[in-house]
Scaffold this motif. Structure first.
Motif, PDB file in Angstrom:
ATOM      1  N   PHE A 119     -17.194   9.772 -28.498  1.00  0.00           N
ATOM      2  CA  PHE A 119     -18.134  10.841 -28.865  1.00  0.00           C
ATOM      3  C   PHE A 119     -19.577  10.475 -28.483  1.00  0.00           C
ATOM      4  O   PHE A 119     -20.336  11.311 -27.991  1.00  0.00           O
ATOM      5  CB  PHE A 119     -18.048  11.096 -30.375  1.00  0.00           C
ATOM      6  CG  PHE A 119     -19.062  12.068 -30.876  1.00  0.00           C
ATOM      7  CD1 PHE A 119     -18.918  13.436 -30.665  1.00  0.00           C
ATOM      8  CD2 PHE A 119     -20.205  11.620 -31.554  1.00  0.00           C
ATOM      9  CE1 PHE A 119     -19.876  14.322 -31.109  1.00  0.00           C
ATOM     10  CE2 PHE A 119     -21.156  12.504 -31.996  1.00  0.00           C
ATOM     11  CZ  PHE A 119     -20.990  13.877 -31.779  1.00  0.00           C
ATOM     12  N   GLU A 120     -19.946   9.211 -28.701  1.00  0.00           N
ATOM     13  CA  GLU A 120     -21.310   8.783 -28.401  1.00  0.00           C
ATOM     14  C   GLU A 120     -21.605   8.870 -26.902  1.00  0.00           C
ATOM     15  O   GLU A 120     -22.719   9.187 -26.505  1.00  0.00           O
ATOM     16  CB  GLU A 120     -21.529   7.346 -28.882  1.00  0.00           C
ATOM     17  CG  GLU A 120     -21.571   7.197 -30.392  1.00  0.00           C
ATOM     18  CD  GLU A 120     -22.769   7.920 -31.003  1.00  0.00           C
ATOM     19  OE1 GLU A 120     -23.767   8.148 -30.298  1.00  0.00           O
ATOM     20  OE2 GLU A 120     -22.694   8.278 -32.195  1.00  0.00           O
ATOM     21  N   THR A 121     -20.608   8.586 -26.089  1.00  0.00           N
ATOM     22  CA  THR A 121     -20.823   8.665 -24.633  1.00  0.00           C
ATOM     23  C   THR A 121     -21.176  10.086 -24.241  1.00  0.00           C
ATOM     24  O   THR A 121     -22.133  10.335 -23.489  1.00  0.00           O
ATOM     25  CB  THR A 121     -19.558   8.194 -23.883  1.00  0.00           C
ATOM     26  OG1 THR A 121     -19.259   6.843 -24.272  1.00  0.00           O
ATOM     27  CG2 THR A 121     -19.765   8.258 -22.383  1.00  0.00           C
ATOM     28  N   LYS A 152     -25.853  14.433 -23.425  1.00  0.00           N
ATOM     29  CA  LYS A 152     -26.511  15.660 -23.874  1.00  0.00           C
ATOM     30  C   LYS A 152     -27.893  15.359 -24.450  1.00  0.00           C
ATOM     31  O   LYS A 152     -28.851  16.108 -24.245  1.00  0.00           O
ATOM     32  CB  LYS A 152     -25.650  16.349 -24.928  1.00  0.00           C
ATOM     33  CG  LYS A 152     -24.357  16.936 -24.360  1.00  0.00           C
ATOM     34  CD  LYS A 152     -23.580  17.651 -25.457  1.00  0.00           C
ATOM     35  CE  LYS A 152     -22.293  18.257 -24.878  1.00  0.00           C
ATOM     36  NZ  LYS A 152     -21.491  18.941 -25.922  1.00  0.00           N
ATOM     37  N   ASP A 153     -28.006  14.234 -25.199  1.00  0.00           N
ATOM     38  CA  ASP A 153     -29.303  13.880 -25.799  1.00  0.00           C
ATOM     39  C   ASP A 153     -30.345  13.582 -24.741  1.00  0.00           C
ATOM     40  O   ASP A 153     -31.528  13.892 -24.909  1.00  0.00           O
ATOM     41  CB  ASP A 153     -29.138  12.658 -26.702  1.00  0.00           C
ATOM     42  CG  ASP A 153     -28.422  13.010 -27.999  1.00  0.00           C
ATOM     43  OD1 ASP A 153     -28.326  14.207 -28.310  1.00  0.00           O
ATOM     44  OD2 ASP A 153     -27.976  12.068 -28.701  1.00  0.00           O
ATOM     45  N   ALA A 154     -29.889  12.955 -23.655  1.00  0.00           N
ATOM     46  CA  ALA A 154     -30.827  12.662 -22.576  1.00  0.00           C
ATOM     47  C   ALA A 154     -31.388  13.938 -21.992  1.00  0.00           C
ATOM     48  O   ALA A 154     -32.601  14.061 -21.746  1.00  0.00           O
ATOM     49  CB  ALA A 154     -30.142  11.831 -21.496  1.00  0.00           C
ATOM     50  N   ASN A 155     -30.525  14.931 -21.792  1.00  0.00           N
ATOM     51  CA  ASN A 155     -30.986  16.223 -21.266  1.00  0.00           C
ATOM     52  C   ASN A 155     -31.926  16.906 -22.257  1.00  0.00           C
ATOM     53  O   ASN A 155     -32.981  17.443 -21.898  1.00  0.00           O
ATOM     54  CB  ASN A 155     -29.786  17.112 -20.949  1.00  0.00           C
ATOM     55  CG  ASN A 155     -28.912  16.540 -19.834  1.00  0.00           C
ATOM     56  OD1 ASN A 155     -29.394  15.769 -18.992  1.00  0.00           O
ATOM     57  ND2 ASN A 155     -27.632  16.880 -19.820  1.00  0.00           N
ATOM     58  N   ALA A 156     -31.542  16.874 -23.545  1.00  0.00           N
ATOM     59  CA  ALA A 156     -32.375  17.535 -24.567  1.00  0.00           C
ATOM     60  C   ALA A 156     -33.713  16.832 -24.729  1.00  0.00           C
ATOM     61  O   ALA A 156     -34.762  17.462 -24.915  1.00  0.00           O
ATOM     62  CB  ALA A 156     -31.629  17.549 -25.903  1.00  0.00           C
TER      63      ALA A 156
END
Length: 422
Positions: free
Chosen positions: A186-188, A193-197
């Protein structure tokens, strides 16, 4: 012959009887006196015995008061019972107590101990306190017994909990391994997604910071401008009102309407309608000259005019006060109450307190702070510097600069000194 002998015998017998009666009277008087003296002597002895007994009783009472006072330790004064006249008598024992204060101490102690203070004697109060303490000890003992019982139960429960914890730990370890694998997967996905956000959020934050900085700068400038506008409006309003009412220094405040050579009084054309106060002093000048020819001091004020005392003329013979002479006072303006501020250092006899009283007596208002609304500033001497070893020019102070910005009228104490006599 027989009758002569009888008469001769009768006279000595009468004399003897009289002497006998006087002797008997003297004996009776002496007996009564001795008897009365005996009674008085006995009463004196009884009085001395009674006085000695009273003295011993008084000493015994004093010792009793001192010993009781030392035991209780609540010293005070005893004024006696209400309604009794003790004819100047007073108790002066060093250990004297006031029964009212001792009773209040007893009642306060009972209240603090949680027992009834109504009609309690010392023995009853102490007994009730001891009973309360014993009851508290009993409750403490019972509480400790209950505590020991609860601790024993807690120990048994802790042992069962440790066993259950060990079983749960085994199962939890297995579950944790499975959970770690799922979390890794899940973290991968989440990291991508977090990097994009984060990239998008950083761009938005940068824009918001720029906008907030621009708004803050604009608000700051707007606040400064509004403050400056407000100050200018206040100054303009004060200057307009002051200039509307105030006469320039070279414009006369009034004139002499009645004056005669050699007469030390006259009249001027100012009165109560102009807010003139008794004691106000004016310079008198010829309409064609700026030189001061004399002084006029207001002694009586009427509605339209005022009586003045004419004094100190340069030429009282050739140039006395005349009708039409003009009068001047830089601290007075007709129909206007001046607001005055004393700036600098003022020394005796014209220190600030006395000068303030003089100016107020002439109808002025004296303030203790330089602010919009001040009409006139009276300048004194330069103030002492912070090091107390010299002076600082009053013209370098912020108050002086503020007064200049407000376009306030300035005058010096040495210029108006002759118009505000002590």
């Amino acid at each position: 012959m027989h009758y002569r002998q009888s008469g001769a015998t009768t006279v000595p017998m009468m004399f003897f009887i009289m002497l006998l009666l006087l002797f008997i009277g003297a004996l009776v008087f002496a007996y009564n006196t001795v008897t009365e003296n005996g009674k008085l002597a006995k009463e004196l002895v009884d009085a001395r015995d009674e006085a000695r007994t009273l003295k011993n009783k008084n000493q015994l009472a004093e010792h009793y008061i001192e010993d009781i006072g030392k035991v209780i330790g609540k010293l005070g004064k005893y004024p006696g019972r209400s309604g009794f006249d003790y004819s100047g008598a007073a108790l002066d024992s060093p250990q004297l107590m006031n029964p009212t204060e001792v009773k209040k101490l007893l009642e306060d102690s009972c209240t603090a101990a949680g027992i009834s203070a109504a009609s309690s004697s010392l023995e009853n109060a102490l007994g009730a306190m001891i009973s309360s303490v014993n009851a508290s000890k009993t409750r403490v003992t019972e509480t400790e017994t209950e505590r020991d019982k609860v601790l024993a139960e807690k120990t048994a429960i802790d042992q069962e909990f440790q066993k259950a914890t060990a079983d749960a730990s085994t199962k939890a370890n297995e579950f944790a391994r499975n959970l770690d694998q799922a979390r890794s997967d899940f973290e991968t996905a989440k990291s991508q997604k977090d990097a994009n956000a984060a990239s998008l959020t950083q761009a938005v934050t940068a824009k918001n910071d720029e906008l907030a900085a621009a708004r803050e700068e604009a608000a700051k400038k707007e606040k400064e401008l509004r403050g400056e506008i407000t100050k200018r409006d206040i100054r303009l309003s004060a200057m307009t009102e002051r200039d509307r009412l105030r006469n320039p220094p070279d414009v006369a405040d009034g004139k002499v309407i009645v004056a005669r050579n050699g007469v030390p009084t006259g009249f001027i054309n100012l009165g109560r309608k102009d807010l003139l106060q008794p004691g106000t002093m004016f310079h008198i000048k010829n309409p064609n000259s700026q030189a001061v020819k004399g002084y006029a001091t207001v002694t009586r004020v009427e509605e339209e005019r005022a009586e003045v005392a004419l004094t100190n003329f340069v030429d009282p013979i050739g140039d006395f006060a005349r009708e039409g002479d003009q009068i001047y006072n830089p601290l007075f303006t007709p129909r206007m109450t001046r607001t005055i501020y004393l700036m600098g250092r003022f020394t005796a006899p014209y220190n600030k307190e006395q000068l303030t009283l003089l100016l107020k007596r002439l109808g002025n208002r004296v303030v203790d702070k330089m602010a919009p609304g001040v009409d006139t500033v009276v300048l004194g001497n330069d103030p002492v510097n912070e090091a107390q070893d010299g002076f600082t020019s009053v013209k370098d102070s912020e108050e002086y600069k503020e007064a200049h910005r407000l376009n306030v009228e300035f005058t010096y104490l040495n210029i108006i000194r002759d118009l505000i006599k002590l």
